[in-house]
Design an enzyme around this catalytic site. Structure first.
Site, PDB file in Angstrom:
ATOM      1  N   ASP A  58       0.840  -1.194   0.000  1.00 32.46           N
ATOM      2  CA  ASP A  58       0.000   0.000   0.000  1.00 32.46           C
ATOM      3  C   ASP A  58       0.881   1.252   0.000  1.00 32.46           C
ATOM      4  O   ASP A  58       1.736   1.406  -0.870  1.00 32.46           O
ATOM      5  CB  ASP A  58      -0.954  -0.067   1.208  1.00 32.46           C
ATOM      6  CG  ASP A  58      -1.987   1.049   1.239  1.00 32.46           C
ATOM      7  OD1 ASP A  58      -2.964   0.959   0.478  1.00 32.46           O
ATOM      8  OD2 ASP A  58      -1.815   1.992   2.019  1.00 32.46           O
TER       9      ASP A  58
ATOM     10  N   HIS B 188      -7.026  -6.712  -0.221  1.00 35.73           N
ATOM     11  CA  HIS B 188      -5.936  -5.752  -0.203  1.00 35.73           C
ATOM     12  C   HIS B 188      -4.799  -6.109   0.753  1.00 35.73           C
ATOM     13  O   HIS B 188      -3.635  -5.855   0.466  1.00 35.73           O
ATOM     14  CB  HIS B 188      -6.520  -4.393   0.187  1.00 35.73           C
ATOM     15  CG  HIS B 188      -5.530  -3.289   0.322  1.00 35.73           C
ATOM     16  ND1 HIS B 188      -4.699  -2.889  -0.702  1.00 35.73           N
ATOM     17  CD2 HIS B 188      -5.240  -2.478   1.384  1.00 35.73           C
ATOM     18  CE1 HIS B 188      -3.941  -1.886  -0.301  1.00 35.73           C
ATOM     19  NE2 HIS B 188      -4.242  -1.616   0.965  1.00 35.73           N
TER      20      HIS B 188
END
Length: 293
Positions: A104, A270
């Site tokens: 991320d 994610h």
């Protein structure tokens, strides 16, 4: 969660970085993303430490690292500044060259590090991201809907700070629930620690500054380097059920940005190190273990 790891605090030229270090072998630094801390790596860092010297920092503005003011141009939270923290931390630990993985926001720091300090990186892995500039350039209704937080967090001070600050635990839990795809993936101890750190008003502000930098000064840096490529071997991994893989051709975008790219999707959404720890560990171990020079 990090048995055998030592806790350290290292002063860089712009911040004080809290980290854990463990293991013995070639140096490998693991960078976390939003809205978490270094604890995202708790399921795989101990195993990696069997083969590598593993460094897990809290990025500037996050966890127990310091949270300096962003400045009028948000430059204190530019990926250039955060990448400099990484280089200075590793130098302090005695590592001039090293491998790195970033999830991320940590992956965006790593992308900038690869451009600003190419001589430092042996190999790099980016988890569940596409290049920032490419994502902004392709903005449409679908992207703005899926990535609404990008456009919320960049609003001027202190609108997002006040709104998140009204219920920081609720916001953080919403992020985990919205972006994750694997029931039971998050260890309650880790989530409690994420919330403890994120409740601090300075952390909420710092993370907003990170996104404001990404939409301003980071794009300026990326535009200036649009013809430069990541030189070291790059591994791109993403969640097979996550947003980025459904929204973009991830490997194609990284092939435009790097000389040598490999990788593919992993199970879940994610948060790969927590949703697919075994698969993430196998991918990182194989990639980093195949090149040690």
């Amino acid at each position: 969660m990090f048995d055998g790891f030592e806790t350290r605090r290292i002063a860089t030229s712009g911040a004080e970085i809290h980290l854990r270090i463990g293991g013995d072998g070639p140096p490998l630094i693991l960078l976390h993303g939003y809205p978490q801390t270094h604890l995202i790596w708790h399921r795989i860092a101990p195993a990696l430490a069997e083969r590598f010297t593993v460094v897990c920092p809290d990025l500037r503005g996050c966890g127990d690292s310091s949270k300096p003011p962003g400045g009028g141009d948000h430059s204190a939270y530019s990926k250039r500044a955060l990448a400099r923290d990484v280089v200075e931390v590793m130098e302090t630990l005695g590592f001039v060259r090293f491998a790195a993985a970033g999830h991320d926001r940590g992956g965006r720091v790593l992308h900038r590090l690869a451009l600003d300090h190419p001589q430092r990186l042996i190999r790099a892995a980016v988890l569940d991201i596409a290049p920032t500039r490419a994502m902004y350039q392709a903005t449409d209704q679908a992207f703005a809907t899926a990535y609404f937080h990008w456009f919320f967090l960049i609003q001027p001070y202190d609108l997002p700070e006040r709104m998140i600050g009204a219920d920081p635990d609720g916001w953080l839990q919403t992020c985990l629930d919205r972006w994750g795809r694997t029931p039971g993936a998050f260890d309650p101890e880790a989530v409690a620690e994420y919330k403890r750190c994120f409740r601090e008003p300075a952390a909420i502000h710092a993370t907003c500054e990170d996104y404001r930098a990404a939409a301003t000064i980071d794009l300026e840096h990326d535009a200036a380097d649009e013809n430069r490529l990541v030189e070291c071997p790059l591994l791109a991994l993403w969640g097979g059920q996550g947003l980025v893989g459904r929204t973009y051709d991830v490997p194609a975008l990284w092939r435009v940005a790097a000389e040598r790219v490999e990788g593919g999707p992993l199970p879940g959404g994610h948060f790969l190190p927590e949703e697919a720890p075994e698969e993430t560990l196998a991918a990182l171990s194989g990639f980093f273990g195949s090149g040690a020079s």
